[in-house]
Design an enzyme around this catalytic site. Structure first.
Site, PDB file in Angstrom:
ATOM      1  N   ASP A  29      -8.598  56.371  53.240  1.00  0.00           N
ATOM      2  CA  ASP A  29      -8.463  55.681  51.966  1.00  0.00           C
ATOM      3  C   ASP A  29      -8.181  54.198  52.220  1.00  0.00           C
ATOM      4  O   ASP A  29      -7.337  53.868  53.057  1.00  0.00           O
ATOM      5  CB  ASP A  29      -7.335  56.307  51.142  1.00  0.00           C
ATOM      6  CG  ASP A  29      -7.452  55.951  49.671  1.00  0.00           C
ATOM      7  OD1 ASP A  29      -8.573  55.659  49.208  1.00  0.00           O
ATOM      8  OD2 ASP A  29      -6.421  55.959  48.979  1.00  0.00           O
ATOM      9  N   HIS A  47      -5.506  44.942  42.488  1.00  0.00           N
ATOM     10  CA  HIS A  47      -4.555  46.036  42.711  1.00  0.00           C
ATOM     11  C   HIS A  47      -3.505  45.636  43.747  1.00  0.00           C
ATOM     12  O   HIS A  47      -2.297  45.824  43.529  1.00  0.00           O
ATOM     13  CB  HIS A  47      -5.306  47.287  43.168  1.00  0.00           C
ATOM     14  CG  HIS A  47      -4.419  48.407  43.617  1.00  0.00           C
ATOM     15  ND1 HIS A  47      -3.604  49.104  42.756  1.00  0.00           N
ATOM     16  CD2 HIS A  47      -4.202  48.951  44.845  1.00  0.00           C
ATOM     17  CE1 HIS A  47      -2.929  50.032  43.429  1.00  0.00           C
ATOM     18  NE2 HIS A  47      -3.279  49.953  44.704  1.00  0.00           N
ATOM     19  N   GLU A  57      -4.955  57.308  40.942  1.00  0.00           N
ATOM     20  CA  GLU A  57      -5.611  56.099  41.420  1.00  0.00           C
ATOM     21  C   GLU A  57      -7.105  56.284  41.200  1.00  0.00           C
ATOM     22  O   GLU A  57      -7.721  57.199  41.755  1.00  0.00           O
ATOM     23  CB  GLU A  57      -5.286  55.831  42.901  1.00  0.00           C
ATOM     24  CG  GLU A  57      -3.818  55.518  43.120  1.00  0.00           C
ATOM     25  CD  GLU A  57      -3.506  54.892  44.473  1.00  0.00           C
ATOM     26  OE1 GLU A  57      -4.279  55.093  45.427  1.00  0.00           O
ATOM     27  OE2 GLU A  57      -2.475  54.187  44.554  1.00  0.00           O
ATOM     28  N   GLU A  83     -10.692  55.614  41.922  1.00  0.00           N
ATOM     29  CA  GLU A  83     -11.384  55.111  43.104  1.00  0.00           C
ATOM     30  C   GLU A  83     -12.830  55.596  43.126  1.00  0.00           C
ATOM     31  O   GLU A  83     -13.222  56.497  42.389  1.00  0.00           O
ATOM     32  CB  GLU A  83     -10.690  55.606  44.380  1.00  0.00           C
ATOM     33  CG  GLU A  83      -9.225  55.227  44.484  1.00  0.00           C
ATOM     34  CD  GLU A  83      -8.676  55.404  45.893  1.00  0.00           C
ATOM     35  OE1 GLU A  83      -9.492  55.469  46.849  1.00  0.00           O
ATOM     36  OE2 GLU A  83      -7.449  55.473  46.028  1.00  0.00           O
ATOM     37  N   ASP A 121      -7.162  59.621  43.599  1.00  0.00           N
ATOM     38  CA  ASP A 121      -6.181  59.755  44.675  1.00  0.00           C
ATOM     39  C   ASP A 121      -4.801  59.913  44.042  1.00  0.00           C
ATOM     40  O   ASP A 121      -4.020  58.972  43.977  1.00  0.00           O
ATOM     41  CB  ASP A 121      -6.259  58.504  45.560  1.00  0.00           C
ATOM     42  CG  ASP A 121      -5.308  58.576  46.728  1.00  0.00           C
ATOM     43  OD1 ASP A 121      -5.086  59.681  47.244  1.00  0.00           O
ATOM     44  OD2 ASP A 121      -4.796  57.513  47.145  1.00  0.00           O
ATOM     45  N   ARG A 166       4.632  58.467  43.230  1.00  0.00           N
ATOM     46  CA  ARG A 166       5.186  57.151  43.601  1.00  0.00           C
ATOM     47  C   ARG A 166       6.602  57.225  44.143  1.00  0.00           C
ATOM     48  O   ARG A 166       6.982  56.410  44.998  1.00  0.00           O
ATOM     49  CB  ARG A 166       5.163  56.225  42.383  1.00  0.00           C
ATOM     50  CG  ARG A 166       3.797  55.987  41.786  1.00  0.00           C
ATOM     51  CD  ARG A 166       2.853  55.337  42.772  1.00  0.00           C
ATOM     52  NE  ARG A 166       1.529  55.139  42.181  1.00  0.00           N
ATOM     53  CZ  ARG A 166       0.448  54.805  42.900  1.00  0.00           C
ATOM     54  NH1 ARG A 166       0.523  54.651  44.214  1.00  0.00           N
ATOM     55  NH2 ARG A 166      -0.710  54.651  42.295  1.00  0.00           N
ATOM     56  N   GLN A 194       6.393  58.613  47.696  1.00  0.00           N
ATOM     57  CA  GLN A 194       5.771  57.576  48.524  1.00  0.00           C
ATOM     58  C   GLN A 194       6.750  56.442  48.846  1.00  0.00           C
ATOM     59  O   GLN A 194       6.816  55.965  49.987  1.00  0.00           O
ATOM     60  CB  GLN A 194       4.548  57.035  47.770  1.00  0.00           C
ATOM     61  CG  GLN A 194       3.694  56.053  48.526  1.00  0.00           C
ATOM     62  CD  GLN A 194       2.534  55.514  47.674  1.00  0.00           C
ATOM     63  OE1 GLN A 194       2.271  56.012  46.573  1.00  0.00           O
ATOM     64  NE2 GLN A 194       1.828  54.515  48.177  1.00  0.00           N
ATOM     65  N   LYS A 216       0.814  61.432  48.912  1.00  0.00           N
ATOM     66  CA  LYS A 216      -0.631  61.468  48.660  1.00  0.00           C
ATOM     67  C   LYS A 216      -1.272  62.797  49.050  1.00  0.00           C
ATOM     68  O   LYS A 216      -2.311  63.166  48.500  1.00  0.00           O
ATOM     69  CB  LYS A 216      -1.311  60.376  49.506  1.00  0.00           C
ATOM     70  CG  LYS A 216      -0.825  58.967  49.261  1.00  0.00           C
ATOM     71  CD  LYS A 216      -1.499  58.352  48.061  1.00  0.00           C
ATOM     72  CE  LYS A 216      -1.264  56.846  48.036  1.00  0.00           C
ATOM     73  NZ  LYS A 216      -2.062  56.216  46.961  1.00  0.00           N
ATOM     74  N   THR A 219      -6.371  65.331  46.433  1.00  0.00           N
ATOM     75  CA  THR A 219      -7.293  64.231  46.165  1.00  0.00           C
ATOM     76  C   THR A 219      -8.521  64.862  45.502  1.00  0.00           C
ATOM     77  O   THR A 219      -9.140  65.753  46.088  1.00  0.00           O
ATOM     78  CB  THR A 219      -7.727  63.538  47.471  1.00  0.00           C
ATOM     79  OG1 THR A 219      -6.566  63.113  48.186  1.00  0.00           O
ATOM     80  CG2 THR A 219      -8.626  62.344  47.186  1.00  0.00           C
ATOM     81  N   GLU A 246       0.325  50.352  37.661  1.00  0.00           N
ATOM     82  CA  GLU A 246       0.011  49.006  37.191  1.00  0.00           C
ATOM     83  C   GLU A 246      -0.036  48.937  35.665  1.00  0.00           C
ATOM     84  O   GLU A 246       0.392  47.953  35.075  1.00  0.00           O
ATOM     85  CB  GLU A 246      -1.345  48.569  37.758  1.00  0.00           C
ATOM     86  CG  GLU A 246      -1.371  48.421  39.265  1.00  0.00           C
ATOM     87  CD  GLU A 246      -2.797  48.404  39.796  1.00  0.00           C
ATOM     88  OE1 GLU A 246      -3.334  49.491  40.103  1.00  0.00           O
ATOM     89  OE2 GLU A 246      -3.389  47.307  39.871  1.00  0.00           O
TER      90      GLU A 246
END
Lengths: 404, 404
Positions: free
Chosen positions: B118, B125, B192, B194, B226, B230, B233, B246, B250, B353
């Site tokens: 990844d 971002h 996420e 992607e 993904d 948080r 992480q 993570k 996925t 975000e």
């Protein structure tokens, strides 16, 4: 005569019986599962077929994966059968022709690697790294280190078997004094002496594997050299961790030692200094450590003897942590212990630590070293205590550095 | 009548033809390669067999891997053949019975994932993350960001197909005010948005793949979510990067869009602000970007529309970087672009975000959100410009959060 007459005290005697995959020269060259006895390898599938064993379906195969997937009961049954095949005189006539001298065979990557994870479980190693790179920090460990076994995913496609040449990687590096990164072959190529654990039985997504299920999922272990380009790694690794500094090659031994051969080597891990969350608390479990005595040699000269018994986090804790978020296991998953470093200078498992990031020089009979030069050959070997004072040999992992 | 008579302007018309793997209900339930046309799927292997095509060996298979491995010439030839099969009236009688309504089939993970990497290629971002977590830094980007596409390896064994439920992971988290970490279900579960790139043709260890070989190795792309915890992480990721935050899941779309369907969507990436090392310098290459218009919906409400054309690092640069150290490619390697975020608030590809790390609240018709709640359904969809004003639809990736 060999192979039944393995010398008394041979670390690859019938008490060991590690598994690998080999091929013969010439026309009959298909890879097949082998079991090591002394300096010979038994064609395990051919033996199973010759003796009418039901385990032929697991052993007459080109990789260990079917055996790995078969599970704990099958692992014990197959091991018991193999022990009988190489020990009982009445099998001698059938079995003996199925042995081949190790010097006559080619050894292959013994299993198809699914995911590869590398941990960071040696407190001595982590503290050495902290002292070198964060000398002003109040604690040489990061705040999370004593609470969880730190790990990350590596590249499974570049896991190679012992004996494979390692091409010196090129990449970006940037010294603090450089205005911009430069590109070229790594000038700080290093090793990491580790032990790798091989997962046999898969698990379902969403179902964590607890500490006490370690033996149900993990088949055995190997030696592992996590080659590392320190200059590439230093420039790339913030904020998402090691990538190209590691992904060019990871070498594993050709022989997988089953856990069942290491019962006498189980030891308690170091005393825990922090209270552990329940899923990592192994106080009530069987001893989680392994007393493996590793030896690191560079061009034939022993430069370090890292003691695996000093690892803070155990393989069972690593497995429990790796799956506690619901991540599943697959047959062939491989996880590395992280660099094994003991408390003394002669027990450090990387050149980074042995030379204190290049500050000190290793004096070898054939020259001085900080990091690896082209042509250098690095070999990890190890043994563990077995029953009655015997030694259980682990297969060595060796690799030569070649120019890119 | 369908499926030959796909409505004019359908984003899954004969100009698109993405590949997947599907199965039928009932006895004839083996997974097989399918090609999407409108809201139907063509049993591609059965069509190849019925028409006596030499491509049956690539298409009458349970995964896309044989087709992926076959290489650029085969990819173009097969696509040309498929276009003829679904367009030429004389094939109609043979082909039409081999279409199945999408609503009647089960879609599977379309390929066996080898390694999963990844990246972190959106400048918007990366700057948003830097502003949130390092507010005092002089630059919201880390010093390496403009010199190399930062990436890391993820867990390939937990890549799942669109539609698979995602179990909320548990793990350790520690707020700055906590004395010790606590354990429990993640309370900051995120997405996420992607794009994933699928490698077809392998490469040898020690042989980097240059920018201009992108099309020779990469077959196509998919949408990728993904999923990220948080809180897990944040506590684990220093110093070795994301791991359990993570690795629990996925999600990828069931349809792989071949690069050949996206020729009209190629665009130049954003202007480079830093000189690039030669292996990443794409000034003389074909345009490396893709003009993909992504849409992120939460429980059916569009919350963001990230523009993929804003990605600083291209897929070709990522491939060149990933292999510049000599790391090899395998058929089925998957690499994600990193979260796609545009410059405006409505173009951010993560809840992190969109809610500025939980400070702001998303007001949805069915309630307020900072991070995901159990039962939430997240769907990514996208389209790209095709020839003559047409749209090329990308297959959606959707997933529902369920309690652990």
């Amino acid at each position: 005569m060999p192979p039944f007459d393995v010398p008394e005290g041979d670390p690859f005697g019938p008490h060991n019986l590690p598994y690998g995959v080999f091929s013969l020269p010439g026309e009959d060259s298909a890879p097949r599962v082998g079991v090591r006895l002394g300096d010979h390898v038994l064609d395990a599938g051919a033996a199973a077929l010759a003796l009418g064993s039901p385990y032929a379906s697991l052993l007459a195969r080109p990789t260990l994966n079917p055996l790995l997937a078969a599970g704990r009961t099958a692992w014990s049954d197959v091991r018991r059968a193999l022990t009988a095949w190489v020990s009982v005189p009445s099998h001698r006539e059938t079995i003996e022709p199925l042995f081949h001298p190790l010097s006559s065979v080619t050894l292959h990557l013994p299993f198809e690697v699914a995911d590869y994870v590398d941990f960071y479980a040696s407190e001595n190693h982590a503290r050495n790294v902290g002292r070198m790179f964060r000398p002003d920090a109040a604690d040489s460990l990061t705040p999370n280190w004593k609470h969880l076994p730190i790990g990350y995913h590596g590249r499974s496609g570049t896991v190679v078997v012992s004996g494979t040449d390692v091409v010196r990687p090129s990449g970006q590096r940037k010294a603090p004094t450089d205005a911009a990164p430069v590109f070229g072959p790594s000038v700080r190529l290093d090793i990491e002496a580790e032990v790798g654990f091989v997962v046999g039985v898969p698990s379902a997504m969403g179902s964590p594997v607890g500490l006490s299920d370690f033996r149900e999922h993990v088949f055995g272990l190997c030696l592992l050299n996590d080659w590392s380009a320190r200059d590439i790694q230093a420039w790339e690794y913030v904020p998402l961790g090691p990538f190209l500094g590691k992904s060019f090659a990871t070498s594993v031994s050709a022989w997988i030692t089953p856990l069942d051969a290491l019962d006498e080597a189980r030891v308690a891990p170091p005393e825990r200094t922090h209270e552990l969350l329940p899923y990592l608390d192994d106080a009530a479990e069987e001893p989680g450590g392994f007393d493996l005595r590793i030896s690191v040699s560079l061009n034939g000269h022993v430069i370090s003897e890292p003691p695996f018994s000093t690892m803070y986090w155990t393989a069972a804790q690593q497995l429990a942590h790796m799956t506690v978020n619901g991540a599943s296991l697959r047959t062939g998953d491989l996880y590395g212990s992280g660099t094994v470093s003991g408390p003394t200078e002669r027990e450090r498992g990387s050149l980074l630590e042995l030379t204190w990031n290049g500050r000190d020089v290793l004096e070898l009979p054939d020259g001085k070293r900080t990091f690896l030069e082209n042509g250098d050959v690095v070999t990890l070997s190890a043994w563990a205590p077995g029953a009655d004072g015997s030694h259980v040999g682990l297969g060595e992992v060796t690799g030569r550095v070649v120019a890119g």
